[in-house]
Design an enzyme around this catalytic site. Structure first.
Site, PDB file in Angstrom:
ATOM      1  N   ASP A 190       5.324  -5.724  14.061  1.00 54.27           N
ATOM      2  CA  ASP A 190       4.480  -5.122  13.031  1.00 54.27           C
ATOM      3  C   ASP A 190       3.369  -4.286  13.665  1.00 54.27           C
ATOM      4  O   ASP A 190       2.506  -4.801  14.378  1.00 54.27           O
ATOM      5  CB  ASP A 190       3.868  -6.221  12.155  1.00 54.27           C
ATOM      6  CG  ASP A 190       3.412  -5.700  10.801  1.00 54.27           C
ATOM      7  OD1 ASP A 190       2.886  -4.578  10.749  1.00 54.27           O
ATOM      8  OD2 ASP A 190       3.599  -6.419   9.807  1.00 54.27           O
ATOM      9  N   HIS A 215       6.752  -3.281  10.319  1.00 51.81           N
ATOM     10  CA  HIS A 215       6.221  -3.706   9.026  1.00 51.81           C
ATOM     11  C   HIS A 215       7.207  -3.426   7.882  1.00 51.81           C
ATOM     12  O   HIS A 215       7.671  -2.296   7.703  1.00 51.81           O
ATOM     13  CB  HIS A 215       4.904  -2.982   8.771  1.00 51.81           C
ATOM     14  CG  HIS A 215       4.125  -3.516   7.618  1.00 51.81           C
ATOM     15  ND1 HIS A 215       3.606  -4.787   7.581  1.00 51.81           N
ATOM     16  CD2 HIS A 215       3.773  -2.944   6.434  1.00 51.81           C
ATOM     17  CE1 HIS A 215       2.964  -4.976   6.453  1.00 51.81           C
ATOM     18  NE2 HIS A 215       3.054  -3.876   5.733  1.00 51.81           N
ATOM     19  N   MET A 252       0.826  -1.203   0.000  1.00 52.79           N
ATOM     20  CA  MET A 252       0.000   0.000   0.000  1.00 52.79           C
ATOM     21  C   MET A 252       0.864   1.259   0.000  1.00 52.79           C
ATOM     22  O   MET A 252       1.821   1.368   0.756  1.00 52.79           O
ATOM     23  CB  MET A 252      -0.895  -0.013   1.250  1.00 52.79           C
ATOM     24  CG  MET A 252      -1.795   1.182   1.417  1.00 52.79           C
ATOM     25  SD  MET A 252      -2.749   1.085   2.970  1.00 52.79           S
ATOM     26  CE  MET A 252      -1.471   1.427   4.182  1.00 52.79           C
ATOM     27  N   SER A 269       3.323  -6.889   1.901  1.00 50.48           N
ATOM     28  CA  SER A 269       2.141  -6.389   2.588  1.00 50.48           C
ATOM     29  C   SER A 269       0.880  -6.836   1.848  1.00 50.48           C
ATOM     30  O   SER A 269       0.723  -8.026   1.574  1.00 50.48           O
ATOM     31  CB  SER A 269       2.222  -4.864   2.715  1.00 50.48           C
ATOM     32  OG  SER A 269       1.247  -4.382   3.613  1.00 50.48           O
ATOM     33  N   GLN A 270      -0.009  -5.904   1.455  1.00 46.96           N
ATOM     34  CA  GLN A 270      -1.257  -6.318   0.813  1.00 46.96           C
ATOM     35  C   GLN A 270      -1.013  -7.011  -0.521  1.00 46.96           C
ATOM     36  O   GLN A 270      -1.848  -7.785  -0.992  1.00 46.96           O
ATOM     37  CB  GLN A 270      -2.207  -5.135   0.641  1.00 46.96           C
ATOM     38  CG  GLN A 270      -1.740  -4.051  -0.302  1.00 46.96           C
ATOM     39  CD  GLN A 270      -2.708  -2.870  -0.349  1.00 46.96           C
ATOM     40  OE1 GLN A 270      -3.514  -2.643   0.572  1.00 46.96           O
ATOM     41  NE2 GLN A 270      -2.645  -2.088  -1.422  1.00 46.96           N
TER      42      GLN A 270
END
Length: 292
Positions: free
Chosen positions: A219, A275, A28, A102-103
């Protein structure tokens, strides 16, 4: 005993063989090829695997669209488009490895489940949100776009137009109302076979040679961080984490997790830090073990 000419030809073929291509999907707020993040990671991979062909997913037709579509898009439509691009790339025709940040991790998992040709061989997800998130992932810095998305999610993540527009709403997982989540989530509940069983998803994911899941120990973006390993909150109890192998997703083998695990093809790694603070030593170990 094989003739010397055959042995030499065989050895030459082995030396000349190209490494398995890699598809990457950024997180993101990032873009496919930004110098400071994805570009840097791709350069590191090239040093570790010389000559490897890489395709880094870009949403839209330029950098601005790529970044915006990480927030505002229907990801089912975007994934369908990326599947077509992968299928049209002759360099990926023989199969590929994949790395999702991540996403991008759960989006590439959807590619594996929905689009088995060409085949994805190994999938690494770095801080993915495989069971979704309970809350909006924080953005890097305060931006009007992030503030607007937070405001919309506060209105209701499962309102139809918000589900179809806000990317993060599509993997929002409300553990306080699992029925609402199952019936209204258009992406994460769907690829996890929460509402109805799509046997093709299980069959396709089970074809992976390895599924490698990386969790970051501190995270602060993913709530709960155990989602990176398919764990999540117990229903109506955010003080209790249900580990991956006690979830219905695993015990009922809805998407093939148990199949992968019992055959030794589900791998768990941790990286110290927040993260996407990628430990390159651990990352290179993963590349050496599964991508070479």
């Amino acid at each position: 005993m094989l003739p010397l000419l055959v042995l030499v030809a065989s050895a030459t073929a082995l030396v000349a063989a190209d490494p398995t291509p890699i598809v990457l999907w950024h997180g993101m707020g990032d873009t496919c090829c930004s110098v400071g993040s994805m570009g840097s990671l791709m350069n590191s991979i090239k040093k570790e695997i010389p000559g490897v062909y890489m395709y880094s997913v870009e949403l839209g037709s330029n950098t601005l669209q790529d970044r915006e579509k990480g927030f505002l898009a229907n990801m089912n439509d975007e994934i369908e488009g990326i599947c077509k691009k992968i299928a049209a790339d002759p360099k990926l025709a023989g199969g590929f490895n994949a790395i999702g940040l991540s996403q991008g991790g759960q989006f590439l998992r959807a590619v594996a489940q929905r689009c088995p040709n060409p085949p994805m061989k190994n999938l690494v997800t770095l801080g993915g949100q495989h069971q979704g998130v309970y809350g909006f992932p924080h953005c890097a810095g305060d931006t009007p776009l992030c503030d607007e998305i937070r405001s919309l999610l506060d209105e209701g993540a499962y309102i139809d137009w918000i589900q179809n527009t806000i990317v993060q709403a599509q993997y929002f997982h409300d553990s306080d109302d699992e029925e609402l989540y199952r019936t209204k989530s258009i992406f994460i509940a769907e690829i996890n076979n929460e509402l109805k069983q799509n046997d093709a998803y299980k069959e396709n994911l089970s074809k992976l040679e390895q599924l490698i899941l990386v969790k970051f120990t501190e995270d602060s973006m993913i709530v709960p961080r155990d989602s990176s390993w398919f764990g999540f909150y117990a229903e109506k109890d955010i003080d209790t984490i249900v580990p991956f192998n006690e979830t219905k997703l695993y015990t009922e083998d809805r998407i093939g997790l148990r199949t992968l695990d019992q055959s030794g093809r589900l791998q768990f790694y941790t990286m110290e830090g927040d993260h996407l603070q990628i430990d390159m030593k651990v990352f290179n170990q993963i590349l050496d073990k599964y991508f070479k």
